[in-house]
Design an enzyme around this catalytic site. Structure first.
Site, PDB file in Angstrom:
ATOM      1  N   ASP A 123      44.253  42.598  44.350  1.00 35.14           N
ATOM      2  CA  ASP A 123      43.216  43.397  45.437  1.00 35.14           C
ATOM      3  C   ASP A 123      43.309  44.944  44.719  1.00 35.14           C
ATOM      4  O   ASP A 123      44.128  45.392  44.328  1.00 35.14           O
ATOM      5  CB  ASP A 123      44.116  43.626  46.764  1.00 35.14           C
ATOM      6  CG  ASP A 123      43.246  44.182  47.913  1.00 35.14           C
ATOM      7  OD1 ASP A 123      42.015  43.932  47.705  1.00 35.14           O
ATOM      8  OD2 ASP A 123      43.988  44.850  48.692  1.00 35.14           O
ATOM      9  N   HIS A 152      37.323  45.302  54.425  1.00 33.19           N
ATOM     10  CA  HIS A 152      38.745  45.949  54.335  1.00 33.19           C
ATOM     11  C   HIS A 152      39.116  46.991  55.350  1.00 33.19           C
ATOM     12  O   HIS A 152      38.252  47.485  56.298  1.00 33.19           O
ATOM     13  CB  HIS A 152      38.612  46.827  53.065  1.00 33.19           C
ATOM     14  CG  HIS A 152      38.589  46.274  51.689  1.00 33.19           C
ATOM     15  ND1 HIS A 152      39.370  46.485  50.684  1.00 33.19           N
ATOM     16  CD2 HIS A 152      37.715  45.254  51.316  1.00 33.19           C
ATOM     17  CE1 HIS A 152      39.052  45.408  49.757  1.00 33.19           C
ATOM     18  NE2 HIS A 152      38.337  44.620  50.077  1.00 33.19           N
TER      19      HIS A 152
END
Length: 272
Positions: A79, A201
């Site tokens: 990530d 996100h």
């Protein structure tokens, strides 16, 4: 073997939740929650987590081994990597999914570097995510209030060949209250126009009802970190408060692991 790519999960689930792994107990809890819910899941290791552990290897190998030994299908995802070398290391370790984040760079450089990362990783069977538009909560280019332009998103995917796109639609990283205001009309417009799965996100700041609505509008991958960290920390604090004399970490990490497993299962059942 239950280690799969993010693309394989998305092919069989309308939406997939991705939870960040900071330590072993996080990974164990996430997979246990997924087992209870009967859903596939993504274990994410961020660049920040790799720095915390002194390198990607220790936490990355742990996440991969957990996924391989688990009873549910799970992807292991890098990530917010801003360094191509870290992406290369993740691919070499066996990560099945990566996010290359060049969103702070000028647009032309973002596209060129992202395209190069995508071509290299995809050639090795790895699913690639990128980011367009500033997603709040990280400072710098990540400025609250910014929204991803639909035309820019379509052009970016065409230019880079990425498999998934993180877009700015009103969420913000590291929120400890679930009070974000998402632009659902924009999510629907992006989902209709962009030919790859959309990624949300900063989902820790999004309420249950809005997570469900975001998926209904077209979000496919939902990233959650701060929220489960809050669950974990509150459980640790409660265990230590209940027994100030405790010195065995298992006595407080165990309850925290269970609390996260229960919340992961709840969220996975919520967002189908």
């Amino acid at each position: 073997m239950t280690l799969v790519t993010t693309g394989e999960l998305l092919a069989t689930q309308r939406a997939v939740l991705a939870f960040n792994v900071i330590q072993l107990e996080h990974g164990e809890a996430i997979l246990e929650g997924a087992r209870r819910a009967g859903r596939g899941v993504i274990l994410q290791v961020s660049e920040n987590a790799a720095v915390y552990h002194g390198g990607l290897g220790p936490i990355g190998v742990a996440a991969l081994e957990l996924a391989r030994e688990g009873s549910v299908r799970a992807a292991v995802h890098l990530d917010h990597a801003e360094d191509e070398a870290l992406v290369d290391q993740a691919v070499a370790l066996g990560f099945t999914s990566v996010m290359f984040d060049a969103a702070t760079l000028p647009d032309d450089e973002n596209r060129a570097r992202t395209a190069a990362v995508a071509a290299s990783a995809q050639a090795q069977g790895v699913w690639v995510e990128a980011e367009l538009g500033a997603i709040g909560g990280k400072g710098g280019a990540h400025t609250p209030g910014v929204r991803t332009d639909v035309g820019d998103a379509v052009a970016f995917v065409a230019a880079t060949g990425v498999d998934g796109l993180a877009v700015a639609v009103g969420s913000s990283h590291a929120m400890t209250s679930r009070s974000a205001s998402l632009d659902f009309d924009l999510i629907a417009e992006l989902a209709a126009a962009v030919p790859v799965p959309l990624v949300l996100h900063g989902s820790s700041g999004v309420s249950d009802a809005d997570l469900v609505r975001a998926v209904e509008c077209g979000m496919r991958k939902i990233n959650i970190s701060t929220h489960i960290n809050g669950v974990f920390t509150r459980a640790v604090r409660a265990a230590l408060d209940a027994d100030p004399a405790v010195v065995d970490p298992r006595k407080y990490l165990g309850p925290a692991r269970e609390a996260v497993a229960a919340e992961v299962a709840r969220l996975l059942t919520l967002v189908r």
